[in-house]
Write a protein that holds these residues in place. Structure first.
Motif, PDB file in Angstrom:
ATOM      1  N   GLY A  64      47.590  50.603  47.610  1.00 51.41           N
ATOM      2  CA  GLY A  64      48.953  50.343  47.011  1.00 51.41           C
ATOM      3  C   GLY A  64      49.497  51.960  46.140  1.00 51.41           C
ATOM      4  N   TYR A  65      48.506  52.658  45.760  1.00 50.51           N
ATOM      5  CA  TYR A  65      48.765  53.917  45.160  1.00 50.51           C
ATOM      6  C   TYR A  65      49.452  53.672  43.850  1.00 50.51           C
ATOM      7  CZ  TYR A  65      46.872  55.677  49.454  1.00 50.51           C
ATOM      8  OH  TYR A  65      46.055  56.327  50.564  1.00 50.51           O
ATOM      9  N   GLU A  66      49.355  52.451  43.247  1.00 48.06           N
ATOM     10  CA  GLU A  66      49.922  52.387  42.045  1.00 48.06           C
ATOM     11  C   GLU A  66      49.361  53.012  40.822  1.00 48.06           C
ATOM     12  OE1 GLU A  66      53.156  51.644  39.232  1.00 48.06           O
ATOM     13  OE2 GLU A  66      53.290  51.137  41.381  1.00 48.06           O
ATOM     14  N   TYR A  67      49.664  53.638  40.076  1.00 44.02           N
ATOM     15  CA  TYR A  67      49.013  54.487  38.809  1.00 44.02           C
ATOM     16  C   TYR A  67      48.529  53.323  37.808  1.00 44.02           C
ATOM     17  CZ  TYR A  67      47.440  57.275  35.323  1.00 44.02           C
ATOM     18  OH  TYR A  67      46.602  57.927  34.240  1.00 44.02           O
ATOM     19  N   ILE A  68      47.331  53.120  37.615  1.00 45.69           N
ATOM     20  CA  ILE A  68      47.129  51.944  36.700  1.00 45.69           C
ATOM     21  C   ILE A  68      46.628  52.429  35.516  1.00 45.69           C
ATOM     22  CG2 ILE A  68      46.818  50.100  38.555  1.00 45.69           C
ATOM     23  CD1 ILE A  68      43.837  50.560  38.061  1.00 45.69           C
ATOM     24  N   GLY A  69      46.423  53.839  35.188  1.00 49.55           N
ATOM     25  CA  GLY A  69      46.062  54.354  34.115  1.00 49.55           C
ATOM     26  C   GLY A  69      44.421  54.272  33.745  1.00 49.55           C
ATOM     27  N   ASN A  70      44.185  54.540  32.697  1.00 58.06           N
ATOM     28  CA  ASN A  70      42.728  54.743  32.431  1.00 58.06           C
ATOM     29  C   ASN A  70      42.043  53.729  31.378  1.00 58.06           C
ATOM     30  OD1 ASN A  70      39.871  55.977  32.442  1.00 58.06           O
ATOM     31  ND2 ASN A  70      40.515  57.262  30.543  1.00 58.06           N
ATOM     32  N   GLY A  71      42.378  52.348  31.968  1.00 58.81           N
ATOM     33  CA  GLY A  71      41.957  51.320  31.269  1.00 58.81           C
ATOM     34  C   GLY A  71      40.734  50.683  31.748  1.00 58.81           C
ATOM     35  N   ALA A  72      40.224  49.742  30.906  1.00 57.43           N
ATOM     36  CA  ALA A  72      38.990  49.151  31.285  1.00 57.43           C
ATOM     37  C   ALA A  72      38.870  48.153  32.426  1.00 57.43           C
ATOM     38  CB  ALA A  72      38.546  48.239  29.946  1.00 57.43           C
ATOM     39  N   ARG A  73      38.019  47.765  32.993  1.00 59.76           N
ATOM     40  CA  ARG A  73      38.222  46.957  34.198  1.00 59.76           C
ATOM     41  C   ARG A  73      37.512  45.548  33.847  1.00 59.76           C
ATOM     42  NH1 ARG A  73      39.834  49.571  39.146  1.00 59.76           N
ATOM     43  NH2 ARG A  73      39.819  47.517  39.748  1.00 59.76           N
ATOM     44  N   LEU A  74      37.894  44.482  34.819  1.00 62.32           N
ATOM     45  CA  LEU A  74      37.253  43.310  34.652  1.00 62.32           C
ATOM     46  C   LEU A  74      35.813  43.200  35.005  1.00 62.32           C
ATOM     47  CD1 LEU A  74      38.191  40.357  33.441  1.00 62.32           C
ATOM     48  CD2 LEU A  74      38.628  39.724  35.781  1.00 62.32           C
ATOM     49  N   VAL A  75      34.810  42.424  34.343  1.00 63.68           N
ATOM     50  CA  VAL A  75      33.732  42.246  34.887  1.00 63.68           C
ATOM     51  C   VAL A  75      33.593  41.212  36.097  1.00 63.68           C
ATOM     52  CG1 VAL A  75      31.233  41.432  34.433  1.00 63.68           C
ATOM     53  CG2 VAL A  75      32.505  42.754  32.695  1.00 63.68           C
ATOM     54  N   ILE A  76      33.099  41.549  37.403  1.00 65.76           N
ATOM     55  CA  ILE A  76      33.305  40.651  38.427  1.00 65.76           C
ATOM     56  C   ILE A  76      32.149  39.813  38.413  1.00 65.76           C
ATOM     57  CG2 ILE A  76      33.701  40.663  40.937  1.00 65.76           C
ATOM     58  CD1 ILE A  76      34.899  43.725  40.446  1.00 65.76           C
ATOM     59  N   THR A  77      32.381  38.754  38.468  1.00 72.34           N
ATOM     60  CA  THR A  77      31.368  37.498  38.652  1.00 72.34           C
ATOM     61  C   THR A  77      31.518  36.811  39.891  1.00 72.34           C
ATOM     62  OG1 THR A  77      32.997  35.550  37.544  1.00 72.34           O
ATOM     63  CG2 THR A  77      31.681  37.201  35.904  1.00 72.34           C
ATOM     64  N   PRO A  78      30.548  35.691  40.170  1.00 77.57           N
ATOM     65  CA  PRO A  78      30.933  35.106  41.320  1.00 77.57           C
ATOM     66  C   PRO A  78      32.062  34.385  41.399  1.00 77.57           C
ATOM     67  CG  PRO A  78      28.448  35.082  40.542  1.00 77.57           C
ATOM     68  CD  PRO A  78      29.205  35.780  39.770  1.00 77.57           C
ATOM     69  N   LEU A  79      32.472  33.685  40.181  1.00 78.69           N
ATOM     70  CA  LEU A  79      33.945  33.072  39.952  1.00 78.69           C
ATOM     71  C   LEU A  79      34.980  34.113  40.360  1.00 78.69           C
ATOM     72  CD1 LEU A  79      35.705  30.726  39.212  1.00 78.69           C
ATOM     73  CD2 LEU A  79      35.487  31.547  36.903  1.00 78.69           C
TER      74      LEU A  79
END
Length: 352
Positions: free
Chosen positions: A124-139
């Motif tokens: 999508g090329y939407e600028y999302i800034g320099n923020g933290a990312r979610l820890v990806i779990t099996p859920l």
């Protein structure tokens, strides 16, 4: 790092992982231990990033490295799963159920495509800034599959579960993965079908995603009216229409629009979802996420090498506090408090 925005670094990292995994599948016939070697390469790369995050970095650069650690830890876990299941085929479900990034050249210069199972999306090329990312779990992985299949079928996705299970954050992180613009609306009983109609018009025209938090706080009569508005949008998406009619007025419709609603059925004051509204969404139950994995990845991102051992201890401490201490309104031993503690631990580690 200094010259490259966070979003580009993460997207290139995911593109590289898909390319490298494709090369591993090509080698497996001649080198049976190719997947194990690739897993060790991912582990070595992860610890190299952990060493980097402990160096003297600016706040922005440290955030970039922390996000890379979060994604690389997930890449490590995916590779380990493929090793355990002895996956040797590119079309195996364990690999196909992951978000796979691919750059395809064409006469216009090319574009980034994102695949998961049989669904495919354009970046999508939407600028999302320099923020933290979610820890990806099996859920989180299971939510990604359900949500992307719902989008493929021009339906909505409805995560439901108790507070603190990551319903809204998972939806926002999927939007960040696909670089889609996503707006979160906190629903309230005071909202009527006219104000909801205005929101649908904006989402439909812009192609943005809408996440309606605590959707079943709306009154039942409003939910029934809203279901007709959602049905109009979904029928337009299925028919690939450029315009639809909402509230008696023609509205342009973008084919990237996505509708997500989160619900907490156990809370008081929540309405029952009408049957005609339930049929428009793919429901998915959110259970308690894997706190140990979340703690481990967060400790890694804070530069703590012994995260695998420490994560089990800190999670057990919080569980014992929650079970054995008296119930007080100011006590909070949930996931939010745990994350705050881990971030504070990382700050103290860097000062030491």
């Amino acid at each position: 790092l200094k010259a490259t925005p966070n979003q580009i670094i993460l997207t290139v990292s995911l593109l590289d992982f898909t390319i490298e995994m494709g090369a591993v599948f090509d080698k497996i016939g001649a080198q049976p231990d190719a997947m194990e070697n690739f897993y060790q390469k991912k582990v070595d790369g992860l610890f190299a990033l952990i060493d980097l995050v402990r160096t003297d970095l600016s706040k922005a650069d440290r955030m970039k490295v922390m996000c890379l650690i979060t994604l690389d830890a997930h890449s490590r876990d995916i590779t380990l799963k493929l090793v355990k299941f002895k996956v040797d085929d590119f079309n195996h479900f364990e690999w196909q159920s992951q978000l796979r990034f691919e750059w395809r050249d064409d006469e216009k210069g090319g574009d980034c495509h994102i695949m998961i199972v049989d669904a495919e999306f354009l970046y999508g090329y939407e600028y999302i800034g320099n923020g933290a990312r979610l820890v990806i779990t099996p859920l989180t992985d299971r939510i990604y599959v359900t949500a992307t299949q719902a989008l493929k079928l021009s339906m909505g996705c409805a995560p439901a579960g108790p507070a603190g299970t990551g319903k809204t954050e998972t939806t926002k992180d999927l939007g960040a993965m696909l670089a889609k613009c996503i707006y979160v609306f906190n629903c309230a009983p005071e909202m009527d079908y006219k104000s909801m109609g205005d929101i649908w018009k904006g989402l439909g025209a812009s192609g943005a995603w809408g996440c309606f938090d605590e959707f079943n706080r709306l009154e039942e009569r409003i939910l029934s009216a809203v279901s007709q508005q959602i049905l109009t949008i979904q029928r337009g998406l299925m028919a690939h229409s450029k315009t639809i009619e909402l509230s008696g007025r023609p509205v342009s419709l973008h084919n990237d629009v996505g509708i997500f609603v989160t619900m907490n059925p156990g809370y008081a004051g929540r309405s029952n979802m009408p049957d005609n509204l339930k049929q428009l969404f793919r429901a998915v139950a959110m259970v308690t996420p894997d706190r140990k994995l979340i703690a481990q990845v967060m400790l890694f991102s804070q530069g703590i090498v012994s995260a695998e051992e420490l994560s089990g201890k800190v999670v057990l401490l919080f569980q014992l506090c929650e079970e054995q201490l008296s119930i007080q309104s100011h006590y909070d031993f949930g996931l939010r408090a745990l994350k705050t503690l881990l971030v504070s631990a990382g700050g103290l580690k860097r000062k030491a």
